[in-house]
Write a protein that holds these residues in place. Structure first.
Motif, PDB file in Angstrom:
ATOM      1  N   UNK A  40       0.842  -1.186   0.000  1.00 37.86           N
ATOM      2  CA  UNK A  40       0.000   0.000   0.000  1.00 37.86           C
ATOM      3  C   UNK A  40       0.879   1.239   0.000  1.00 37.86           C
ATOM      4  N   UNK A  41       0.261   2.378  -0.255  1.00 42.42           N
ATOM      5  CA  UNK A  41       0.896   3.690  -0.100  1.00 42.42           C
ATOM      6  C   UNK A  41       0.477   4.203   1.272  1.00 42.42           C
ATOM      7  N   UNK A  42       1.434   4.666   2.054  1.00 42.23           N
ATOM      8  CA  UNK A  42       1.168   5.155   3.401  1.00 42.23           C
ATOM      9  C   UNK A  42       1.000   6.671   3.384  1.00 42.23           C
ATOM     10  N   UNK A  43      -0.142   7.148   3.872  1.00 39.68           N
ATOM     11  CA  UNK A  43      -0.453   8.571   3.973  1.00 39.68           C
ATOM     12  C   UNK A  43      -1.005   8.851   5.363  1.00 39.68           C
ATOM     13  N   UNK A  44      -1.136  10.143   5.689  1.00 37.00           N
ATOM     14  CA  UNK A  44      -1.734  10.555   6.958  1.00 37.00           C
ATOM     15  C   UNK A  44      -2.655  11.742   6.734  1.00 37.00           C
ATOM     16  N   UNK A  45      -3.594  11.949   7.664  1.00 40.24           N
ATOM     17  CA  UNK A  45      -4.543  13.061   7.526  1.00 40.24           C
ATOM     18  C   UNK A  45      -3.926  14.447   7.670  1.00 40.24           C
ATOM     19  N   UNK A  46      -2.782  14.573   8.366  1.00 39.42           N
ATOM     20  CA  UNK A  46      -2.161  15.887   8.551  1.00 39.42           C
ATOM     21  C   UNK A  46      -0.653  15.783   8.276  1.00 39.42           C
ATOM     22  N   UNK A  47      -0.012  16.898   7.949  1.00 33.08           N
ATOM     23  CA  UNK A  47       1.442  16.876   7.763  1.00 33.08           C
ATOM     24  C   UNK A  47       2.191  16.415   9.012  1.00 33.08           C
ATOM     25  N   UNK A  48       1.746  16.856  10.193  1.00 30.95           N
ATOM     26  CA  UNK A  48       2.432  16.471  11.434  1.00 30.95           C
ATOM     27  C   UNK A  48       2.330  14.969  11.681  1.00 30.95           C
ATOM     28  N   UNK A  49       1.161  14.398  11.457  1.00 28.06           N
ATOM     29  CA  UNK A  49       1.013  12.956  11.638  1.00 28.06           C
ATOM     30  C   UNK A  49       1.835  12.195  10.601  1.00 28.06           C
ATOM     31  N   UNK A  50       1.875  12.705   9.390  1.00 25.12           N
ATOM     32  CA  UNK A  50       2.690  12.060   8.353  1.00 25.12           C
ATOM     33  C   UNK A  50       4.164  12.082   8.745  1.00 25.12           C
ATOM     34  N   UNK A  51       4.627  13.202   9.325  1.00 18.72           N
ATOM     35  CA  UNK A  51       6.021  13.273   9.758  1.00 18.72           C
ATOM     36  C   UNK A  51       6.307  12.258  10.866  1.00 18.72           C
ATOM     37  N   UNK A  52       5.384  12.080  11.775  1.00 18.09           N
ATOM     38  CA  UNK A  52       5.620  11.124  12.854  1.00 18.09           C
ATOM     39  C   UNK A  52       5.776   9.704  12.322  1.00 18.09           C
ATOM     40  N   UNK A  53       5.173   9.395  11.177  1.00 14.86           N
ATOM     41  CA  UNK A  53       5.283   8.067  10.579  1.00 14.86           C
ATOM     42  C   UNK A  53       6.558   7.891   9.750  1.00 14.86           C
ATOM     43  N   UNK A  54       7.196   8.990   9.397  1.00 13.72           N
ATOM     44  CA  UNK A  54       8.381   8.885   8.541  1.00 13.72           C
ATOM     45  C   UNK A  54       9.607   9.440   9.254  1.00 13.72           C
ATOM     46  N   UNK A  55       9.861  10.726   9.157  1.00 15.26           N
ATOM     47  CA  UNK A  55      11.035  11.315   9.799  1.00 15.26           C
ATOM     48  C   UNK A  55      11.054  11.099  11.298  1.00 15.26           C
ATOM     49  N   UNK A  56       9.906  11.202  11.929  1.00 20.51           N
ATOM     50  CA  UNK A  56       9.830  10.961  13.364  1.00 20.51           C
ATOM     51  C   UNK A  56      10.167   9.528  13.720  1.00 20.51           C
ATOM     52  N   UNK A  57       9.720   8.599  12.893  1.00 16.90           N
ATOM     53  CA  UNK A  57      10.029   7.185  13.130  1.00 16.90           C
ATOM     54  C   UNK A  57      11.517   6.915  12.960  1.00 16.90           C
TER      55      UNK A  57
END
Length: 113
Positions: A40-57
């Motif tokens: 799948x393609x991973x997305x998030x509802x907000x930029x901040x949540x998306x960051x927590x799944x990528x750069x934050x992780x």
């Protein structure tokens, strides 16, 4: 228009602008290891949540990054098949098909770290 967000290392910018977001692309964050590729393609509802799944992780997991510069993409998800992550408190959206480049717009950049 319904939108969601995706962060990606800037080293992937040309491919995303040309081909969009593709299932099977090497993940920027791979906590599983090996040759794992999401179905799948991973997305998030907000930029901040998306960051927590990528750069934050990356920061939490101690992983390295392929680029210090990351791009934020706003993705038109209107009419696409969307599934939510298995746990309700995890802000990941799964899109089960490739997302063409004309639905993906780079809206910001940030420095990792």
């Amino acid at each position: 228009m319904d939108v969601a967000y995706h962060w990606s290392p800037s080293t992937r910018r040309l491919g995303i602008h040309t081909d969009g977001l593709k299932i099977g692309a090497a993940p920027a964050v791979n906590s599983v290891g090996g040759d794992w590729h999401n179905s799948w393609i991973s997305l998030s509802p907000t930029p901040a949540q998306a960051w927590s799944l990528s750069g934050g992780a990356l920061e939490v997991g101690g992983f390295s990054t392929e680029s210090p510069i990351w791009d934020l993409y706003e993705v038109d998800i209107t009419g696409l098949p969307i599934a939510r992550a298995a746990t309700a408190d995890y802000p990941e959206l799964h899109i089960s098909q490739d997302i063409p480049a004309d639905r993906v717009v780079r809206v910001a950049m940030r420095l990792y770290g």
